[in-house]
Design an enzyme around this catalytic site. Structure first.
Site, PDB file in Angstrom:
ATOM      1  N   ASP A  15       0.817  -1.137   0.094  1.00 16.53           N
ATOM      2  CA  ASP A  15      -0.002  -0.029   0.085  1.00 16.53           C
ATOM      3  C   ASP A  15       0.716   1.154   0.034  1.00 16.53           C
ATOM      4  OD1 ASP A  15      -1.877  -1.720   2.402  1.00 16.53           O
ATOM      5  OD2 ASP A  15      -2.440  -1.552   0.073  1.00 16.53           O
ATOM      6  N   CYS A  16       1.900   1.117   0.699  1.00 17.27           N
ATOM      7  CA  CYS A  16       2.931   2.593   0.718  1.00 17.27           C
ATOM      8  C   CYS A  16       4.569   2.022   0.758  1.00 17.27           C
ATOM      9  CB  CYS A  16       2.428   3.327   1.994  1.00 17.27           C
ATOM     10  SG  CYS A  16       2.946   2.124   3.499  1.00 17.27           S
ATOM     11  N   CYS A  19       5.437  -0.340   2.986  1.00 17.25           N
ATOM     12  CA  CYS A  19       5.462  -2.073   2.604  1.00 17.25           C
ATOM     13  C   CYS A  19       6.783  -2.374   1.589  1.00 17.25           C
ATOM     14  CB  CYS A  19       4.364  -1.995   1.622  1.00 17.25           C
ATOM     15  SG  CYS A  19       2.720  -1.586   2.501  1.00 17.25           S
ATOM     16  N   CYS A 389       4.886   6.085  15.182  1.00 14.10           N
ATOM     17  CA  CYS A 389       4.754   5.658  13.625  1.00 14.10           C
ATOM     18  C   CYS A 389       5.053   6.591  12.644  1.00 14.10           C
ATOM     19  CB  CYS A 389       3.301   4.913  13.371  1.00 14.10           C
ATOM     20  SG  CYS A 389       3.075   4.477  11.674  1.00 14.10           S
ATOM     21  N   CYS A 391       4.450   6.026   9.236  1.00 14.86           N
ATOM     22  CA  CYS A 391       3.887   5.833   8.039  1.00 14.86           C
ATOM     23  C   CYS A 391       3.548   6.955   7.335  1.00 14.86           C
ATOM     24  CB  CYS A 391       2.631   5.013   8.389  1.00 14.86           C
ATOM     25  SG  CYS A 391       2.837   3.182   8.308  1.00 14.86           S
ATOM     26  N   ASP A 433      18.436  23.599 -27.969  1.00 15.45           N
ATOM     27  CA  ASP A 433      18.978  23.478 -29.214  1.00 15.45           C
ATOM     28  C   ASP A 433      18.222  24.200 -30.092  1.00 15.45           C
ATOM     29  OD1 ASP A 433      20.610  22.190 -31.500  1.00 15.45           O
ATOM     30  OD2 ASP A 433      18.827  20.962 -31.765  1.00 15.45           O
ATOM     31  N   THR A 435      17.608  23.676 -34.089  1.00 14.33           N
ATOM     32  CA  THR A 435      17.038  23.113 -35.171  1.00 14.33           C
ATOM     33  C   THR A 435      16.226  21.751 -34.480  1.00 14.33           C
ATOM     34  OG1 THR A 435      18.954  23.316 -36.756  1.00 14.33           O
ATOM     35  CG2 THR A 435      17.421  21.664 -37.273  1.00 14.33           C
ATOM     36  N   ASP A 630      16.344  17.479 -29.586  1.00 14.38           N
ATOM     37  CA  ASP A 630      15.560  16.553 -30.202  1.00 14.38           C
ATOM     38  C   ASP A 630      15.973  15.109 -29.838  1.00 14.38           C
ATOM     39  OD1 ASP A 630      18.184  16.099 -31.369  1.00 14.38           O
ATOM     40  OD2 ASP A 630      17.618  16.756 -33.314  1.00 14.38           O
ATOM     41  N   ASP A 716      -1.619   9.495  13.443  1.00 19.06           N
ATOM     42  CA  ASP A 716      -0.890   8.956  12.232  1.00 19.06           C
ATOM     43  C   ASP A 716      -1.709   8.454  11.280  1.00 19.06           C
ATOM     44  OD1 ASP A 716       1.832   7.512  11.451  1.00 19.06           O
ATOM     45  OD2 ASP A 716       0.330   5.965  11.154  1.00 19.06           O
TER      46      ASP A 716
END
Length: 737
Positions: A15-16, A19, A389, A391, A433, A435, A630, A716
């Site tokens: 989930d985050c 993890c 925590c 988190c 650049d 061209t 380019d 949290d």
């Protein structure tokens, strides 16, 4: 000696960023495992397994002990490992981009795949805990506490079974200071001291927080993977006899022919063999104006055919088309950590154990220092434990970066990772650049000036012979002009180039060269009256080439490459953002300055490839420099800059070169990239402030006795929800009008 093999797993339930850290740390502990890469947005784990090391089954078991589900993906990690991201059969099985973005297929239980989030295993736990807690509160209104207390205790124990099992698995896998450990310790401590009511609310809020993280992660993934919806499920494949057959778009192979009817989405990257139409490429590039396409023109997967029917030859299989590569690029970019994210992760690594030490001090020292009773010190120490925590802090950065990368991709602004996204916004200078970047890149021959007594056709034929076979824009202009005049171009041999100066070959037994006036002067060519003409042409903003044969001038050619329609607006937008814009060109000084003057920027002209590198190095002394080119001739300068940005004139190049790409092929896209970067980093700063600020407030109120256990876990859970929702706001980001 046998080499290590790369293996890939699909991991469900992450989930985050916390993890990701848990899975990484656990897998790294296995013997013979190296180069562990965990991609949250792609749900992918990639590792290198040494011979006679841990088996793939051991890796799967280690991941599943943490509470996730791991499925080995057979085949090449670069291809099969990415199948779930492409708009093919696998993506359809997962419901990606086909009206199911609201479902969440990444819950811990594989049986949850394809279910709405409110029917997942995590949701069922929340509903059960909520029922127990609310039921206990309702009964507490009519029954004595001794009868309702067991209900609160039961709710606590029901939640502690899965969370406690996960905490033990994480501790064995090398993550003893996980949020599960903190929460279980606090809940058990609260139950022991007789605060089961608050313990039940703590575990309920924690379960709600986990569910919301899961939903948010699913929304973030859906934001990226919704790009797969740009691919049609089926298409009409043409047979040699002219008949058609409906086949899945994922089944198309290179050199297949398809019929694209009005209103259809183009199912592949291909080239038009027959038909004329206007194509809406905004789903891919963000460019809203339909573009006329005809035979010989390339088309990209996902574009919408506006009017005429087209017969298109497939150039790339589904796994390698533009849409698939964009999805792969964005997902891979989310795994690239920005400097801010790396700092937060290092900070969080010592934050939790330090906070646990502070919690122990609150429990053990305050009775002696402030005269608190042991119940109060233990209660407040447990609350501090919950506030510890990290988190919300850990997820604050990657959530914002993932949303920013996804929002950019939807508008044709591709960025290869959080580090590049962060760098673009702090650029002090943007070097362009000329061209193909500030100009259209399609110069046309405007003037033919032979020496006295010479022939214009003969001059053009000699130049065309030398330029034959070259892909340089000026060479194409010469060859197009020769073809338009139906000239007989003599054969040439021994073609060679002097980088940035000239092209030469042997034509009709003579050494013929086409190069810059500067090169002609360096080789001692007498220009005579042509010198004045060259000065005039350059003053008009034209590029001039001198044609010479056997050390004698034959004449000059003049070319004009018009600035892009939005070039001046793009430069002005950068200036409004406080960014200096400069132009680096190998063209002559007069031409460079004439074009720069019309666009409102400073020109650095007559630069060879090595000179551009030196200019980039000099500009970097004053701060961060972005180089825009380019993606072909400018590769060294793009690499040398703090961040390289490729214009999307050639989609292949734009996707593969530099740190970012602007697919709409608009100069104003550079300012949009800067604005997106700044909006994302502002979101990051807001998220960090929310995460730390809420914890700071609740830490003070907890120590003062104003708030207790459940507000502590809310510090949290609430912060995690707030930073995630704040990050998801970026998915709706749009460039300023």
């Amino acid at each position: 000696m046998a080499e290590a093999t790369r293996r890939v797993w699909r991991v469900e339930g992450m989930d985050c960023a916390a993890c990701v850290a848990k899975v990484t740390r656990a897998v790294e502990r296995l013997p013979g495992v190296a180069d562990v890469e965990v991609n949250l947005m792609a749900d992918r784990l990639t590792v290198s397994l040494a011979p006679h090391a841990a088996t793939p089954e051991a890796v799967t078991q280690q991941v599943e002990q943490l509470g996730y589900r791991a499925h080995p993906i057979t085949g090449s990690p670069d291809k099969d490992g990415d199948d779930h991201r492409h708009g093919g059969a696998t993506a359809e099985r997962e419901g990606i981009g086909h009206g199911h973005a609201h479902t969440h297929a990444h819950a811990d239980d594989p049986a949850d795949a394809g279910k709405p989030w409110w029917r997942s295993g995590k949701a069922m736990l929340v509903w059960m805990l909520g029922g127990l807690v609310l039921g206990a509160y309702a009964l507490a209104l009519v029954l004595p506490e001794r009868l309702t207390y067991p209900l609160f205790l039961a709710a606590t124990l029901v939640a502690l079974v899965p969370f406690g099992r996960r905490a033990l698995s994480l501790a064995r896998a090398g993550s003893p200071f996980s949020i599960e450990t903190l929460m279980c310790t606090a809940a058990i401590g609260a139950a022991v001291i007789g605060a089961a009511e608050e313990a039940a609310v703590v575990v309920l809020l924690f379960a709600v927080g986990e569910l919301l993280e899961t939903v948010a992660a699913g929304r973030a993934r859906a934001g990226i993977r919704s790009l797969a919806a740009l691919m049609p499920r089926s298409t009409l494949r043409l047979h040699p006899d002219g008949t058609t057959e409906a086949v899945p778009a994922a089944a198309l192979a290179v050199d297949d022919r398809v019929l694209v009817r009005p209103g259809d989405r183009v199912p592949c990257d291909g080239i038009i063999e027959e038909g004329q139409s206007a194509l809406d490429e905004s789903p891919v590039t963000g460019e809203s104006v339909p573009i006329a396409r005809g035979p010989g023109d390339r088309v990209v997967a996902g574009a919408i055919n506006a009017d005429g029917s087209l017969r298109v030859r497939v150039l790339r299989a589904a796994a390698d088309n533009t849409i698939a590569r964009i999805i792969r690029m964005v997902e891979d970019a989310t795994a690239s950590r920005a400097p801010t994210q790396r700092f937060i992760e290092r900070f969080a690594a010592w934050w939790t154990p330090s906070a646990m030490a502070v919690s122990a001090l609150v429990i053990l020292v305050t009775p002696f220092a402030f005269g608190w009773d042991w119940w109060t010190s233990l209660y407040r120490g447990l609350a501090v434990l919950l506030i510890a925590c990290p988190c919300a802090l850990v997820i604050s950065v990657p959530a914002a970066l993932a949303s920013g990368l996804s929002a950019g991709a939807r508008r044709g602004l591709l960025i290869k990772g959080g580090a590049a996204l962060e760098t673009i916004g702090v650029a002090r200078c943007v070097a362009f650049d000329k061209t193909g970047t500030l100009t259209e890149g399609r110069p046309r021959l405007t003037d033919l000036l032979p020496v006295a007594g010479g022939s214009s056709d003969a001059l053009l034929a000699q130049a065309a012979a030398v330029e034959a076979g070259s892909a340089h824009p000026l060479a194409r202009a010469v060859l197009a002009a020769a073809e338009a005049r139906s000239l007989a171009v003599p054969p040439a041999r021994g073609q060679s180039a002097i980088p940035g100066k000239a092209v030469r070959a042997t034509v009709d037994g003579r050494s013929v060269a086409v190069g810059s006036p500067r090169h002609a002067a360096e080789t001692g060519i007498a220009l005579g009256s042509l010198a004045a003409e060259i000065a005039r042409l350059e003053q008009e903003g034209k590029t001039v080439a001198v044609v010479q044969a056997d050390a004698k001038a034959l004449g000059v050619l003049a070319f004009r490459d018009e600035p892009r329609a939005d070039a001046a607006a793009g430069v002005q937008a950068l200036t409004a953002l406080g960014i200096r814009a400069v132009m680096l060109t190998g063209d002559n000084r007069r031409t460079g300055e004439a074009i720069a003057a019309t666009l409102g920027l400073h020109a650095m002209a007559e630069l060879l490839p090595g000179d551009k590198l030196r200019e980039i190095a000099r500009l970097k002394q004053d701060g961060t420099v972005a180089m825009v080119g380019d993606g072909i001739n400018d590769a060294p300068a793009l690499a040398a800059a703090s961040v390289g940005i490729a214009m999307g004139g050639g989609t292949d190049v734009a996707l593969e070169t530099a740190d970012a790409a602007v697919l709409p092929d608009r100069v104003t896209g550079i300012a949009e990239l800067v604005a997106l970067s700044r909006a994302t980093m502002a979101n990051v700063r807001a998220n960090v402030a929310i995460a730390i600020g809420l914890k700071g407030v609740f830490l003070v109120t907890t120590m003062l006795g104003v708030t207790g256990l459940w507000p502590a876990i809310l510090a949290d859970t609430g912060a995690t929800v707030l930073v995630t929702l704040n990050a998801l706001r970026l998915l709706a980001w749009k460039p300023a009008a």
